[in-house]
Scaffold this motif. Structure first.
Motif, mmCIF file in Angstrom:
data_model
loop_
_atom_site.group_PDB
_atom_site.id
_atom_site.type_symbol
_atom_site.label_atom_id
_atom_site.label_comp_id
_atom_site.label_asym_id
_atom_site.label_seq_id
_atom_site.Cartn_x
_atom_site.Cartn_y
_atom_site.Cartn_z
ATOM 1 N N THR A 1 100.490 43.043 34.665
ATOM 2 C CA THR A 1 101.465 42.229 33.950
ATOM 3 C C THR A 1 101.796 42.885 32.621
ATOM 4 O OG1 THR A 1 100.493 40.258 34.933
ATOM 5 C CG2 THR A 1 101.952 39.936 33.050
ATOM 6 N N THR B 1 101.132 34.787 32.891
ATOM 7 C CA THR B 1 102.452 34.944 33.501
ATOM 8 C C THR B 1 102.329 34.909 35.023
ATOM 9 O OG1 THR B 1 103.137 36.320 31.635
ATOM 10 C CG2 THR B 1 104.497 36.413 33.623
ATOM 11 N N PRO B 2 103.116 34.080 35.708
ATOM 12 C CA PRO B 2 103.029 34.022 37.171
ATOM 13 C C PRO B 2 103.358 35.367 37.816
ATOM 14 C CG PRO B 2 104.242 32.137 36.307
ATOM 15 C CD PRO B 2 104.056 33.083 35.164
ATOM 16 N N VAL C 1 107.033 37.365 38.103
ATOM 17 C CA VAL C 1 107.913 36.927 37.025
ATOM 18 C C VAL C 1 107.831 37.939 35.889
ATOM 19 C CG1 VAL C 1 108.417 35.105 35.357
ATOM 20 C CG2 VAL C 1 107.613 34.516 37.648
ATOM 21 N N GLU C 2 108.987 38.364 35.420
ATOM 22 C CA GLU C 2 109.030 39.320 34.319
ATOM 23 C C GLU C 2 109.000 38.571 32.987
ATOM 24 O OE1 GLU C 2 111.656 43.213 32.869
ATOM 25 O OE2 GLU C 2 112.383 41.868 34.447
ATOM 26 N N ASN C 3 108.174 39.018 32.080
ATOM 27 C CA ASN C 3 108.004 38.361 30.783
ATOM 28 C C ASN C 3 108.864 39.081 29.749
ATOM 29 O OD1 ASN C 3 106.986 37.296 28.313
ATOM 30 N ND2 ASN C 3 105.099 36.742 29.367
#
Length: 318
Positions: free
Chosen positions: A79, A164-165, A168-170
């Protein structure tokens, strides 16, 4: 010429009319704001470097480009986050915010001195010395706390980004990231001011050093819980890195307070100083019996000797 005459007319104990106090407060505020403005203008030319300095530890911890370059993209499920600006006015607003924040920090010696100069005339000589020491010690303590926050940021960002799932882009907004960094720096800096606050309360006669020493179990527990909450990292070393300095500073404040209490006891036994008024003895005392109003008045010396005063011997000034 008028300024020197006004300074000569000022009361040596700092007493001034209300208008003079308001005028001096206005002058102090103008000088402080002018110093902050000048520092902010200078910082505006380096705001990009300031932003890079603030965001560097976070980017090294969770930045997609730096993180994936270090890992050579070996783990595709790692992530990461990208820093973005969401609107057109964002860069300009960000530049103003960063410049103003840097101006307030850089000009802090000036506005702290102006605050000190406004309060100093109403203090005794010993109080002036203590107040100046508090101002001189408060700023370094705040910087030390801010440095601890800066060092804890990478670990904090790594823990938070893991929520963050998957898939999914943070995208981290730069202004919100700066707000988070500023908030952590302020909280850590103020936490390092706790011992100074305790010493101030002791010097003001609010709490004694012996009572502060009796709080040590609760204070250690409270500092530990505070460190665990403010650092969301699961690493106990990060929590200890914040809690240990505050605990050491707390016991240092207790030691200073105990020494001050002993000194205050010796000064009280020796009597008041030159610039302090001695205590008045208001204990009521018994008075003699009141003479009766019906008793004859005391005789004059001439009447007591049996001689009469001749009115003719007095000069008639009329």
């Amino acid at each position: 010429m008028l300024k020197s005459a006004r300074n000569q007319e000022r009361d040596p104990e700092g007493r001034m009319p209300l208008v003079e106090h308001l005028r001096e407060l206005r002058n102090r505020l103008v000088k402080s704001l002018l110093a902050i403005t000048v520092a902010a203008v200078v910082a505006a030319f380096f705001y990009e470097s300031i932003i890079d300095f603030i965001t560097k530890p976070v980017l090294e911890a969770v930045g997609c480009d730096l993180k994936f370059s270090k890992l050579a993209q070996a783990d595709k499920g790692t992530t990461c986050a990208k820093i973005v600006i969401m609107d057109l006015l964002g860069p300009f607003t960000l530049a103003l915010k960063v410049s103003l924040m840097a101006g307030v920090i850089a000009a802090s010696p000036v506005w702290l001195y102006q605050l000190w100069a406004f309060l100093a005339p109403g203090l005794h000589r010993s109080e002036k010395k203590y107040a100046l020491s508090f101002v001189g010690a408060g700023f370094p303590l705040f910087l030390i706390g801010g440095y601890f926050a800066y060092r804890v940021l990478p670990t904090t960002a790594t823990v938070l980004i893991e929520f963050t799932p998957v898939g999914v882009e943070n995208l981290m907004q730069l202004d919100k990231l700066l707000d988070l960094v500023t908030r952590m720096v302020v909280v850590f800096g103020l936490s390092f001011e706790l011992p100074l606050l305790l010493v101030l309360l002791n010097f003001g006669g609010v709490v004694t050093g012996r009572r502060m020493l009796g709080w040590w179990r609760g204070m250690v527990m409270g500092i530990t819980v505070f460190s665990a909450v403010i650092t969301p990292s699961t690493d106990p070393l990060t929590m200890i890195a914040l809690a240990a300095p505050i605990v050491v500073l707390y016991f240092a404040a207790v030691g200073v307070s105990l020494v001050h209490d002993l000194r205050a006891a010796r000064v009280a036994a020796a009597g008041p100083s030159d610039d302090e008024a001695s205590e008045l003895d208001l204990t009521p005392e018994a008075v003699g019996e009141i003479e009766s109003v019906t008793s004859p008045p005391a005789a004059l010396p001439e009447q007591a000797s049996g001689r009469e005063v001749s009115h003719g011997s007095l000069d008639d000034v009329t």
